[in-house]
Design a protein around this motif. Structure first.
Motif, short mmCIF file in Angstrom:
data_model
loop_
_atom_site.label_atom_id
_atom_site.label_comp_id
_atom_site.label_asym_id
_atom_site.label_seq_id
_atom_site.Cartn_x
_atom_site.Cartn_y
_atom_site.Cartn_z
N LEU A 271 2.10 17.07 20.08
CA LEU A 271 1.86 18.36 19.46
C LEU A 271 2.82 18.47 18.29
O LEU A 271 4.02 18.24 18.45
CB LEU A 271 2.12 19.49 20.47
N TRP A 272 2.29 18.78 17.09
CA TRP A 272 3.11 18.84 15.88
C TRP A 272 2.94 20.15 15.13
O TRP A 272 1.86 20.72 15.10
CB TRP A 272 2.74 17.70 14.93
N LEU A 273 4.01 20.59 14.51
CA LEU A 273 3.99 21.71 13.56
C LEU A 273 4.26 21.13 12.18
O LEU A 273 5.21 20.35 12.01
CB LEU A 273 5.05 22.75 13.91
N TYR A 274 3.40 21.48 11.22
CA TYR A 274 3.53 21.00 9.84
C TYR A 274 3.79 22.18 8.91
O TYR A 274 3.26 23.27 9.11
CB TYR A 274 2.22 20.35 9.38
N ARG A 275 4.58 21.92 7.87
CA ARG A 275 4.69 22.82 6.72
C ARG A 275 3.98 22.08 5.61
O ARG A 275 4.43 21.02 5.18
CB ARG A 275 6.14 23.09 6.35
N ASP A 276 2.83 22.60 5.20
CA ASP A 276 1.94 21.88 4.28
C ASP A 276 1.62 20.52 4.91
O ASP A 276 1.02 20.49 5.96
CB ASP A 276 2.53 21.79 2.87
N THR A 277 2.05 19.41 4.33
CA THR A 277 1.75 18.10 4.92
C THR A 277 2.96 17.45 5.58
O THR A 277 2.88 16.33 6.06
CB THR A 277 1.19 17.14 3.85
N ALA A 278 4.10 18.15 5.62
CA ALA A 278 5.32 17.58 6.19
C ALA A 278 5.47 17.98 7.66
O ALA A 278 5.38 19.16 8.00
CB ALA A 278 6.54 18.06 5.41
N LEU B 134 3.52 20.72 26.50
CA LEU B 134 4.23 20.36 25.28
C LEU B 134 4.72 21.64 24.63
O LEU B 134 4.00 22.65 24.62
CB LEU B 134 3.31 19.61 24.32
N THR B 135 5.92 21.61 24.08
CA THR B 135 6.47 22.82 23.45
C THR B 135 7.12 22.45 22.13
O THR B 135 7.90 21.50 22.06
CB THR B 135 7.52 23.48 24.36
N VAL B 136 6.78 23.20 21.09
CA VAL B 136 7.40 23.02 19.77
C VAL B 136 8.04 24.35 19.39
O VAL B 136 7.40 25.40 19.46
CB VAL B 136 6.34 22.60 18.72
N SER B 137 9.30 24.29 19.00
CA SER B 137 10.02 25.48 18.57
C SER B 137 10.97 25.08 17.45
O SER B 137 11.75 24.12 17.60
CB SER B 137 10.82 26.06 19.74
N THR B 138 10.89 25.78 16.33
CA THR B 138 11.76 25.48 15.19
C THR B 138 11.83 26.69 14.27
O THR B 138 10.88 27.46 14.20
CB THR B 138 11.24 24.24 14.42
N PRO B 139 12.93 26.88 13.57
CA PRO B 139 13.00 27.96 12.59
C PRO B 139 12.07 27.70 11.41
O PRO B 139 11.95 26.57 10.94
CB PRO B 139 14.46 27.94 12.11
N VAL B 140 11.37 28.74 10.98
CA VAL B 140 10.53 28.69 9.78
C VAL B 140 10.82 29.96 8.98
O VAL B 140 11.42 30.90 9.47
CB VAL B 140 9.02 28.60 10.12
N THR B 141 10.39 29.98 7.73
CA THR B 141 10.64 31.16 6.90
C THR B 141 9.52 32.17 7.01
O THR B 141 8.37 31.82 7.33
CB THR B 141 10.80 30.75 5.42
N ALA B 142 9.83 33.41 6.74
CA ALA B 142 8.82 34.46 6.71
C ALA B 142 7.78 34.17 5.63
O ALA B 142 6.60 34.45 5.79
CB ALA B 142 9.47 35.83 6.48
N ALA B 143 8.22 33.57 4.52
CA ALA B 143 7.29 33.23 3.44
C ALA B 143 6.25 32.21 3.91
O ALA B 143 5.08 32.30 3.54
CB ALA B 143 8.06 32.69 2.24
N ASP B 144 6.67 31.23 4.73
CA ASP B 144 5.71 30.26 5.26
C ASP B 144 4.71 30.94 6.19
O ASP B 144 3.52 30.63 6.16
CB ASP B 144 6.43 29.14 6.02
#
Length: 139
Positions: free
Chosen positions: A20-27, A46-56
């Motif tokens: 399970l993946w989280l992408y920002r655009d293609t990264a 599966l668990t994904v947790s990460t800081p992201v920006t409000a703009a994203d």
């Protein structure tokens, strides 16, 4: 964001069988992999947790991908369920923009307009305050 996966068989998993993946655009920015060589009947969350920006979040720059092997040496099928996404913004309950109209002669504020980050009308609930400035990697 969790997602439960169940390996239904009929064959066993061979090597790396999914993630399970989280992408920002293609990264790729965060991921979690299924246990390798999964036996039939294996259940895993599966668990994904990460800081992201409000703009994203507001800009629609985040994407989720779930990869599961369906054939490598033998065929197999999967069930994926219990998927959810939760976002918690640090420093702001709900970010929005407040535009003030200021009287140039008196400095008074006769009115204001509140909108979401993408420009739609917004009505705040509860107290309104200044959001903390986010750092480069989190909200």
């Amino acid at each position: 964001m969790p997602a439960r996966v169940t390996q239904n068989g009929p064959g066993t998993g061979q090597g790396q069988v999914g993630s399970l993946w989280l992408y920002r655009d293609t990264a790729e920015i965060a991921g979690d992999s299924v246990m390798p060589n999964t036996p039939v009947g294996h259940v895993e969350t599966l668990t994904v947790s990460t800081p992201v920006t409000a703009a994203d979040l507001a800009g629609g720059n985040l994407y989720v991908a779930l990869y599961l092997e369906t054939f490598h040496i033998t065929s197999k099928s999967w069930t994926a369920d219990q998927f959810s996404v939760t976002a918690q913004l640090d420093g702001c309950a709900v970010p929005f923009l407040r535009t003030l109209v200021i009287d140039c002669n008196t400095g008074a504020v006769p009115c204001h307009a509140d909108t979401t980050l993408d420009g739609h009308p917004y009505t705040p609930t509860g107290p309104v305050g200044q959001c903390d400035q986010p750092n480069a990697g989190s909200v």
